[in-house]
Design an enzyme around this catalytic site. Sequence first.
Site, short mmCIF file in Angstrom:
data_model
loop_
_atom_site.label_atom_id
_atom_site.label_comp_id
_atom_site.label_asym_id
_atom_site.label_seq_id
_atom_site.Cartn_x
_atom_site.Cartn_y
_atom_site.Cartn_z
N ASP A 61 34.86 43.81 27.51
CA ASP A 61 34.64 43.83 28.95
C ASP A 61 33.14 43.59 29.17
O ASP A 61 32.31 44.44 28.85
CB ASP A 61 35.06 45.19 29.51
CG ASP A 61 34.89 45.31 31.01
OD1 ASP A 61 34.23 44.42 31.62
OD2 ASP A 61 35.40 46.28 31.59
N SER A 140 28.38 28.36 39.71
CA SER A 140 29.28 27.87 40.76
C SER A 140 28.44 27.11 41.78
O SER A 140 27.23 27.35 41.90
CB SER A 140 29.98 29.04 41.45
OG SER A 140 30.67 28.63 42.62
N TYR A 153 30.06 37.06 46.08
CA TYR A 153 30.17 36.06 45.01
C TYR A 153 28.91 35.21 44.93
O TYR A 153 28.37 34.98 43.84
CB TYR A 153 31.40 35.20 45.26
CG TYR A 153 31.73 34.25 44.13
CD1 TYR A 153 32.20 34.73 42.92
CD2 TYR A 153 31.60 32.87 44.30
CE1 TYR A 153 32.52 33.85 41.88
CE2 TYR A 153 31.92 32.00 43.27
CZ TYR A 153 32.38 32.49 42.07
OH TYR A 153 32.69 31.63 41.05
N LYS A 157 26.21 34.60 41.76
CA LYS A 157 26.00 33.27 41.19
C LYS A 157 24.58 32.76 41.43
O LYS A 157 24.02 32.06 40.59
CB LYS A 157 27.04 32.30 41.72
CG LYS A 157 28.47 32.63 41.29
CD LYS A 157 28.62 32.61 39.76
CE LYS A 157 30.05 32.85 39.32
NZ LYS A 157 30.22 32.75 37.86
#
Length: 267
Positions: A61, A140, A153, A157
Site C-alpha cells: 500500500d 495527469s 485530484y 497531481k
Amino acid sequence: MKVIVITGASDGIGAELARQWAARDRAELALVLAARSVDKLEAVAQGCRASGAQVLVQRRDVSLQADCRALIDAAVNAYGRIDTLVNNAGMSAHANFDEVTDLAWYETLMRINHWGSVWCTHAALPHLKASRGRIVAVASLAGLVGVPGRTAYCGTKFAMTGFFEALRVELHGAGVSVTIAYPGVVATAIRRHGFGPDGRPAGKSGLDEQGAMSVEECARLIVDGTEARRRDIVMSAKGKLGRWMKLIAPRMVDRMALKALNRHGAA
C-alpha cells in the site's frame, strides 16, 4: 537483466505497462509488481511470465511509507538492482470543494498519489543512481491544468508534477532520467473507484469519457517515452493545446473547463 518496479500494477495502466514491457523484453526482464490486491497481481504476473519475464509480486500500500521501503528492499534483495521505477499507483476523485464536509479523504488521496511516489522514489534513488536508471511519474493532465470538480485530484497531481520537475534538475549529471506522463481520460475504472464528495467510492466517472484513450495506447506511449528517456509525455492534441493555452489565454481555458463541466452536469 533489466529490473522494472511498477506500483499500482494490478489493473488499468499499471497492468498494461507490465504486459507490454514483458512482451517487449521477455527473458531479459524482471518485473516487480506492487498493489493491494494480490489476486489481481497474480493474474497480471501469469501473463507476463508467459511472455518469458521473471515476476515478483508484492502486496503493498503506497500510502504507507514502510510499505514503499519494503517494496524497494524486496526488489533489490530479489534481483540486486533496479533499472526503472514507475510511480503509477493512484486514486481518482470528483467533488466540488463546497460539497465536501470532511477533508480527511483529501489527505488520504495525497498520501496515495503524491507521497507514495515520493517515498518509493526516495527508497529507490541510490539503486537508480547505481544503474543510471529511469524514474517515471504517471501524473495527469489534471496536473497541468486545473479541472473543476477535481480540486483534490488536481492538488495531488500538481504536487507530483512540481516534485518530479525539481528532482529532474537535481539529478542532472547523475545519469538518472525523470519522465513525467500526463494521461488525459483513459478507458479504465479509476474514476468509478475514486472518492466522491463523502469520501466513499463515486461509482461513476464524473467526466465525459467519449473518445477516451485506450489503456493499450496510453501504456505504449509511456513505455516508448520511458525507453527514450523523454522528459514529458503529453498524450493528446487536446492536452498539448490546453497546456499552451493556459499560458497565453488562461481565461479561455477556464471557460472551456466550465463549459465541459456544465455539459456533463446536464447529461
